[in-house]
Design a protein around this motif. Structure first.
Motif, PDB file in Angstrom:
ATOM      1  N   SER A  61       0.835  -1.208   0.000  1.00  0.00           N
ATOM      2  CA  SER A  61       0.000   0.000   0.000  1.00  0.00           C
ATOM      3  C   SER A  61       0.865   1.251   0.000  1.00  0.00           C
ATOM      4  O   SER A  61       0.570   2.234  -0.693  1.00  0.00           O
ATOM      5  N   ILE A  62       1.962   1.200   0.765  1.00  0.00           N
ATOM      6  CA  ILE A  62       2.870   2.346   0.840  1.00  0.00           C
ATOM      7  C   ILE A  62       3.589   2.558  -0.489  1.00  0.00           C
ATOM      8  O   ILE A  62       3.620   3.681  -1.022  1.00  0.00           O
ATOM      9  N   VAL A  63       4.162   1.486  -1.034  1.00  0.00           N
ATOM     10  CA  VAL A  63       4.930   1.645  -2.276  1.00  0.00           C
ATOM     11  C   VAL A  63       4.008   1.932  -3.458  1.00  0.00           C
ATOM     12  O   VAL A  63       4.423   2.583  -4.424  1.00  0.00           O
ATOM     13  N   LEU A  64       2.761   1.467  -3.383  1.00  0.00           N
ATOM     14  CA  LEU A  64       1.812   1.761  -4.456  1.00  0.00           C
ATOM     15  C   LEU A  64       1.563   3.261  -4.540  1.00  0.00           C
ATOM     16  O   LEU A  64       1.545   3.843  -5.636  1.00  0.00           O
ATOM     17  N   LEU A  65       1.397   3.894  -3.393  1.00  0.00           N
ATOM     18  CA  LEU A  65       1.169   5.338  -3.365  1.00  0.00           C
ATOM     19  C   LEU A  65       2.431   6.112  -3.737  1.00  0.00           C
ATOM     20  O   LEU A  65       2.424   6.933  -4.659  1.00  0.00           O
ATOM     21  N   VAL A  66       3.515   5.834  -3.028  1.00  0.00           N
ATOM     22  CA  VAL A  66       4.758   6.587  -3.239  1.00  0.00           C
ATOM     23  C   VAL A  66       5.339   6.290  -4.620  1.00  0.00           C
ATOM     24  O   VAL A  66       5.784   7.203  -5.333  1.00  0.00           O
ATOM     25  N   GLY A  67       5.327   5.020  -5.014  1.00  0.00           N
ATOM     26  CA  GLY A  67       5.884   4.650  -6.307  1.00  0.00           C
ATOM     27  C   GLY A  67       5.118   5.249  -7.467  1.00  0.00           C
ATOM     28  O   GLY A  67       5.709   5.660  -8.471  1.00  0.00           O
ATOM     29  N   THR A  68       3.786   5.305  -7.352  1.00  0.00           N
ATOM     30  CA  THR A  68       2.965   5.904  -8.410  1.00  0.00           C
ATOM     31  C   THR A  68       3.242   7.393  -8.543  1.00  0.00           C
ATOM     32  O   THR A  68       3.455   7.905  -9.652  1.00  0.00           O
ATOM     33  N   LEU A  69       3.252   8.100  -7.421  1.00  0.00           N
ATOM     34  CA  LEU A  69       3.481   9.548  -7.454  1.00  0.00           C
ATOM     35  C   LEU A  69       4.893   9.874  -7.942  1.00  0.00           C
ATOM     36  O   LEU A  69       5.078  10.758  -8.792  1.00  0.00           O
ATOM     37  N   LEU A  70       5.889   9.152  -7.433  1.00  0.00           N
ATOM     38  CA  LEU A  70       7.266   9.426  -7.838  1.00  0.00           C
ATOM     39  C   LEU A  70       7.513   8.977  -9.267  1.00  0.00           C
ATOM     40  O   LEU A  70       8.235   9.643 -10.025  1.00  0.00           O
ATOM     41  N   GLY A  71       6.909   7.847  -9.662  1.00  0.00           N
ATOM     42  CA  GLY A  71       7.049   7.391 -11.036  1.00  0.00           C
ATOM     43  C   GLY A  71       6.467   8.383 -12.021  1.00  0.00           C
ATOM     44  O   GLY A  71       7.048   8.636 -13.088  1.00  0.00           O
ATOM     45  N   ARG A  72       5.324   8.946 -11.673  1.00  0.00           N
ATOM     46  CA  ARG A  72       4.696   9.959 -12.531  1.00  0.00           C
ATOM     47  C   ARG A  72       5.579  11.199 -12.640  1.00  0.00           C
ATOM     48  O   ARG A  72       5.788  11.735 -13.728  1.00  0.00           O
ATOM     49  N   TRP A  73       6.103  11.633 -11.517  1.00  0.00           N
ATOM     50  CA  TRP A  73       6.922  12.839 -11.496  1.00  0.00           C
ATOM     51  C   TRP A  73       8.207  12.637 -12.308  1.00  0.00           C
ATOM     52  O   TRP A  73       8.577  13.493 -13.108  1.00  0.00           O
ATOM     53  N   MET A  74       8.854  11.499 -12.123  1.00  0.00           N
ATOM     54  CA  MET A  74      10.111  11.242 -12.829  1.00  0.00           C
ATOM     55  C   MET A  74       9.888  10.981 -14.313  1.00  0.00           C
ATOM     56  O   MET A  74      10.771  11.251 -15.132  1.00  0.00           O
ATOM     57  N   ALA A  75       8.718  10.479 -14.683  1.00  0.00           N
ATOM     58  CA  ALA A  75       8.435  10.196 -16.095  1.00  0.00           C
ATOM     59  C   ALA A  75       8.312  11.475 -16.911  1.00  0.00           C
ATOM     60  O   ALA A  75       8.512  11.451 -18.127  1.00  0.00           O
ATOM     61  N   ARG A  76       7.976  12.567 -16.264  1.00  0.00           N
ATOM     62  CA  ARG A  76       7.736  13.817 -16.978  1.00  0.00           C
ATOM     63  C   ARG A  76       8.762  14.903 -16.665  1.00  0.00           C
ATOM     64  O   ARG A  76       8.585  16.047 -17.035  1.00  0.00           O
ATOM     65  N   ARG A  77       9.832  14.544 -15.962  1.00  0.00           N
ATOM     66  CA  ARG A  77      10.833  15.537 -15.581  1.00  0.00           C
ATOM     67  C   ARG A  77      12.188  15.184 -16.166  1.00  0.00           C
ATOM     68  O   ARG A  77      12.575  14.026 -16.231  1.00  0.00           O
ATOM     69  N   HIS A  78      12.915  16.221 -16.566  1.00  0.00           N
ATOM     70  CA  HIS A  78      14.283  16.076 -17.048  1.00  0.00           C
ATOM     71  C   HIS A  78      15.126  17.107 -16.324  1.00  0.00           C
ATOM     72  O   HIS A  78      14.863  18.308 -16.408  1.00  0.00           O
ATOM     73  N   PHE A  79      16.136  16.646 -15.592  1.00  0.00           N
ATOM     74  CA  PHE A  79      16.961  17.557 -14.810  1.00  0.00           C
ATOM     75  C   PHE A  79      18.350  16.961 -14.662  1.00  0.00           C
ATOM     76  O   PHE A  79      18.528  15.734 -14.782  1.00  0.00           O
ATOM     77  N   PRO A  80      19.346  17.785 -14.404  1.00  0.00           N
ATOM     78  CA  PRO A  80      20.711  17.272 -14.205  1.00  0.00           C
ATOM     79  C   PRO A  80      20.742  16.304 -13.017  1.00  0.00           C
ATOM     80  O   PRO A  80      20.187  16.590 -11.950  1.00  0.00           O
ATOM     81  N   GLY A  81      21.378  15.186 -13.205  1.00  0.00           N
ATOM     82  CA  GLY A  81      21.484  14.216 -12.126  1.00  0.00           C
ATOM     83  C   GLY A  81      20.321  13.252 -12.031  1.00  0.00           C
ATOM     84  O   GLY A  81      20.247  12.452 -11.092  1.00  0.00           O
ATOM     85  N   LYS A  82      19.400  13.283 -13.017  1.00  0.00           N
ATOM     86  CA  LYS A  82      18.246  12.389 -12.971  1.00  0.00           C
ATOM     87  C   LYS A  82      18.678  10.926 -13.002  1.00  0.00           C
ATOM     88  O   LYS A  82      18.112  10.090 -12.284  1.00  0.00           O
TER      89      LYS A  82
END
Length: 221
Positions: free
Chosen positions: A21-42
Protein backbone atom coordinates in the motif's frame (compact mmCIF):
# COMPACT_ATOMS: atom_id res chain seq x y z
CA UNK A 1 -2.54 -26.92 10.87
CA UNK A 2 -1.89 -25.24 14.23
CA UNK A 3 -1.58 -21.56 15.07
CA UNK A 4 2.21 -22.01 14.93
CA UNK A 5 1.84 -22.69 11.21
CA UNK A 6 -0.64 -19.94 10.35
CA UNK A 7 0.95 -17.14 12.38
CA UNK A 8 4.02 -16.57 10.11
CA UNK A 9 1.88 -16.76 6.95
CA UNK A 10 -0.68 -14.33 8.35
CA UNK A 11 2.09 -11.99 9.47
CA UNK A 12 3.79 -12.14 6.06
CA UNK A 13 0.56 -11.30 4.24
CA UNK A 14 -0.22 -8.42 6.63
CA UNK A 15 3.26 -6.95 6.28
CA UNK A 16 3.22 -7.40 2.49
CA UNK A 17 -0.19 -5.74 2.25
CA UNK A 18 0.84 -2.68 4.28
CA UNK A 19 4.19 -2.27 2.53
CA UNK A 20 2.56 -2.68 -0.88
CA UNK A 21 0.00 0.00 0.00
CA UNK A 22 2.87 2.35 0.84
CA UNK A 23 4.93 1.65 -2.28
CA UNK A 24 1.81 1.76 -4.46
CA UNK A 25 1.17 5.34 -3.37
CA UNK A 26 4.76 6.59 -3.24
CA UNK A 27 5.88 4.65 -6.31
CA UNK A 28 2.97 5.90 -8.41
CA UNK A 29 3.48 9.55 -7.45
CA UNK A 30 7.27 9.43 -7.84
CA UNK A 31 7.05 7.39 -11.04
CA UNK A 32 4.70 9.96 -12.53
CA UNK A 33 6.92 12.84 -11.50
CA UNK A 34 10.11 11.24 -12.83
CA UNK A 35 8.44 10.20 -16.09
CA UNK A 36 7.74 13.82 -16.98
CA UNK A 37 10.83 15.54 -15.58
CA UNK A 38 14.28 16.08 -17.05
CA UNK A 39 16.96 17.56 -14.81
CA UNK A 40 20.71 17.27 -14.20
CA UNK A 41 21.48 14.22 -12.13
CA UNK A 42 18.25 12.39 -12.97
CA UNK A 43 20.15 9.23 -13.90
CA UNK A 44 21.92 9.29 -10.54
CA UNK A 45 18.63 9.74 -8.67
CA UNK A 46 17.02 6.87 -10.57
CA UNK A 47 20.00 4.65 -9.85
CA UNK A 48 19.64 5.38 -6.13
CA UNK A 49 15.91 4.61 -6.23
CA UNK A 50 16.50 1.25 -7.93
CA UNK A 51 19.53 0.30 -5.84
CA UNK A 52 17.63 -1.89 -3.30
CA UNK A 53 16.66 -4.12 -6.24
CA UNK A 54 20.25 -5.29 -6.73
CA UNK A 55 21.74 -4.90 -3.26
CA UNK A 56 22.05 -8.04 -1.11
CA UNK A 57 19.22 -8.06 1.48
CA UNK A 58 21.79 -8.13 4.28
CA UNK A 59 23.26 -4.87 2.97
CA UNK A 60 19.79 -3.32 2.99
CA UNK A 61 19.28 -4.58 6.54
CA UNK A 62 22.64 -3.15 7.61
CA UNK A 63 21.83 0.24 6.12
CA UNK A 64 18.42 0.25 7.84
CA UNK A 65 20.14 -0.42 11.16
CA UNK A 66 22.56 2.45 10.52
CA UNK A 67 19.74 4.83 9.50
CA UNK A 68 17.12 3.85 12.08
CA UNK A 69 19.16 2.37 14.93
CA UNK A 70 19.10 3.85 18.43
CA UNK A 71 22.27 5.87 17.84
CA UNK A 72 21.10 7.45 14.57
CA UNK A 73 19.30 10.77 14.21
CA UNK A 74 16.18 9.15 12.76
CA UNK A 75 16.24 6.40 15.38
CA UNK A 76 16.53 8.90 18.19
CA UNK A 77 13.65 10.93 16.75
CA UNK A 78 11.45 7.82 16.57
CA UNK A 79 12.26 6.95 20.20
CA UNK A 80 11.45 10.53 21.25
CA UNK A 81 8.11 10.54 19.39
CA UNK A 82 6.90 6.99 20.04
CA UNK A 83 8.86 6.24 23.23
CA UNK A 84 10.33 3.07 21.69
CA UNK A 85 12.81 2.17 18.94
CA UNK A 86 11.56 0.89 15.59
CA UNK A 87 14.04 -2.01 15.44
CA UNK A 88 12.65 -5.44 16.30
CA UNK A 89 9.06 -4.32 15.86
CA UNK A 90 6.28 -5.09 13.40
CA UNK A 91 6.89 -1.73 11.73
CA UNK A 92 10.55 -2.61 11.24
CA UNK A 93 9.44 -5.60 9.16
CA UNK A 94 7.11 -3.33 7.18
CA UNK A 95 9.92 -0.84 6.56
CA UNK A 96 12.30 -3.56 5.37
CA UNK A 97 9.67 -5.00 3.02
CA UNK A 98 8.81 -1.52 1.74
CA UNK A 99 12.41 -0.66 0.89
CA UNK A 100 13.04 -3.85 -1.10
CA UNK A 101 9.66 -3.76 -2.86
CA UNK A 102 9.70 -0.08 -3.82
CA UNK A 103 11.97 -0.32 -6.92
CA UNK A 104 9.59 -2.77 -8.61
CA UNK A 105 6.61 -0.47 -8.14
CA UNK A 106 8.53 2.65 -9.11
CA UNK A 107 9.96 1.16 -12.29
CA UNK A 108 6.61 -0.26 -13.40
CA UNK A 109 4.80 3.02 -12.69
CA UNK A 110 7.43 5.11 -14.47
CA UNK A 111 7.35 2.92 -17.58
CA UNK A 112 3.55 2.97 -17.55
CA UNK A 113 3.40 6.76 -17.43
CA UNK A 114 6.15 7.14 -20.05
CA UNK A 115 4.10 5.02 -22.45
CA UNK A 116 1.23 7.53 -22.42
CA UNK A 117 1.00 9.78 -25.46
CA UNK A 118 1.63 13.30 -24.17
CA UNK A 119 -0.64 14.70 -26.86
CA UNK A 120 -3.61 13.17 -25.05
CA UNK A 121 -2.67 14.91 -21.82
CA UNK A 122 -1.93 18.19 -23.59
CA UNK A 123 -5.32 18.07 -25.29
CA UNK A 124 -6.99 17.73 -21.88
CA UNK A 125 -5.01 20.72 -20.58
CA UNK A 126 -6.08 22.79 -23.57
CA UNK A 127 -9.69 21.90 -22.74
CA UNK A 128 -9.17 23.32 -19.25
CA UNK A 129 -8.27 20.24 -17.19
CA UNK A 130 -6.07 20.85 -14.17
CA UNK A 131 -2.94 18.82 -13.51
CA UNK A 132 -4.80 16.87 -10.83
CA UNK A 133 -7.59 16.06 -13.28
CA UNK A 134 -5.10 15.02 -15.97
CA UNK A 135 -3.38 12.74 -13.46
CA UNK A 136 -6.55 11.19 -12.00
CA UNK A 137 -8.73 10.87 -15.11
CA UNK A 138 -6.19 10.35 -17.89
CA UNK A 139 -2.77 9.25 -16.63
CA UNK A 140 -3.96 6.77 -14.00
CA UNK A 141 -6.48 4.98 -16.26
CA UNK A 142 -4.01 4.74 -19.16
CA UNK A 143 -1.21 3.43 -16.91
CA UNK A 144 -3.57 1.32 -14.78
CA UNK A 145 -2.35 -2.10 -15.97
CA UNK A 146 1.28 -1.14 -15.37
CA UNK A 147 0.40 0.09 -11.89
CA UNK A 148 -1.47 -3.11 -11.04
CA UNK A 149 1.41 -5.23 -12.35
CA UNK A 150 3.85 -3.20 -10.27
CA UNK A 151 1.66 -3.60 -7.21
CA UNK A 152 1.46 -7.38 -7.63
CA UNK A 153 5.22 -7.69 -8.10
CA UNK A 154 5.81 -5.48 -5.07
CA UNK A 155 3.47 -7.62 -2.97
CA UNK A 156 5.26 -10.80 -4.04
CA UNK A 157 8.66 -9.25 -3.28
CA UNK A 158 7.53 -7.99 0.13
CA UNK A 159 6.00 -11.38 0.91
CA UNK A 160 9.31 -13.13 0.24
CA UNK A 161 11.59 -10.66 2.03
CA UNK A 162 14.03 -12.41 4.36
CA UNK A 163 17.52 -10.98 4.90
CA UNK A 164 16.73 -7.34 5.64
CA UNK A 165 13.79 -8.33 7.83
CA UNK A 166 15.84 -10.79 9.87
CA UNK A 167 18.59 -8.22 10.48
CA UNK A 168 16.38 -5.20 11.14
CA UNK A 169 13.21 -6.69 12.65
CA UNK A 170 14.61 -9.90 14.12
CA UNK A 171 12.91 -13.24 14.63
CA UNK A 172 10.14 -12.70 17.16
CA UNK A 173 7.35 -15.31 16.83
CA UNK A 174 3.97 -13.67 16.36
CA UNK A 175 5.59 -10.26 15.93
CA UNK A 176 8.29 -10.26 13.25
CA UNK A 177 8.69 -13.93 12.34
CA UNK A 178 7.50 -13.97 8.75
CA UNK A 179 7.11 -17.12 6.67
CA UNK A 180 10.60 -16.92 5.05
CA UNK A 181 12.21 -16.58 8.49
CA UNK A 182 10.02 -19.39 9.83
CA UNK A 183 11.20 -21.64 6.98
CA UNK A 184 14.82 -20.87 7.83
CA UNK A 185 14.27 -21.63 11.51
CA UNK A 186 12.29 -24.80 10.75
CA UNK A 187 15.10 -26.19 8.61
CA UNK A 188 17.60 -25.33 11.35
CA UNK A 189 15.53 -27.28 13.89
CA UNK A 190 14.87 -30.14 11.42
CA UNK A 191 11.13 -29.46 11.46
CA UNK A 192 10.76 -30.44 7.83
CA UNK A 193 6.97 -30.92 7.87
CA UNK A 194 6.41 -27.26 8.76
CA UNK A 195 9.18 -26.17 6.39
CA UNK A 196 7.58 -28.01 3.46
CA UNK A 197 4.13 -26.64 4.32
CA UNK A 198 5.40 -23.06 4.43
CA UNK A 199 7.46 -23.53 1.26
CA UNK A 200 4.42 -24.93 -0.56
CA UNK A 201 2.28 -22.02 0.61
CA UNK A 202 4.83 -19.41 -0.47
CA UNK A 203 5.38 -21.07 -3.85
CA UNK A 204 1.63 -21.22 -4.45
CA UNK A 205 1.04 -17.58 -3.53
CA UNK A 206 4.05 -16.35 -5.53
CA UNK A 207 2.99 -18.43 -8.54
CA UNK A 208 -0.48 -16.88 -8.51
CA UNK A 209 1.03 -13.39 -8.19
CA UNK A 210 3.33 -13.88 -11.19
CA UNK A 211 0.57 -15.52 -13.20
CA UNK A 212 -1.57 -12.45 -12.58
CA UNK A 213 1.22 -10.17 -13.84
CA UNK A 214 1.66 -12.25 -17.01
CA UNK A 215 -2.09 -12.20 -17.67
CA UNK A 216 -2.20 -8.43 -17.25
CA UNK A 217 0.74 -7.93 -19.61
CA UNK A 218 -0.69 -10.38 -22.13
CA UNK A 219 -3.97 -8.45 -22.20
CA UNK A 220 -2.04 -5.22 -22.59
CA UNK A 221 -0.08 -6.40 -25.64
Amino acid sequence: MSADFWSPLKLSIEIAFVSTSIVLLVGTLLGRWMARRHFPGKLLVETMLLLPLVLPPTVVGFLLIILFGKNSMLGSAIIWIFNQPIMFTWWAAVLAATVVAFPLMYQSAKLGFESIDQNIENAARVDGASERQVFCYIAIPLAFKALIAGGILSFARALGEFGATLMFAGNLPGKTQTAPIAIYMAIGSNNMSFAWAWVGSMVGISFLMLLGVHLIRANNS
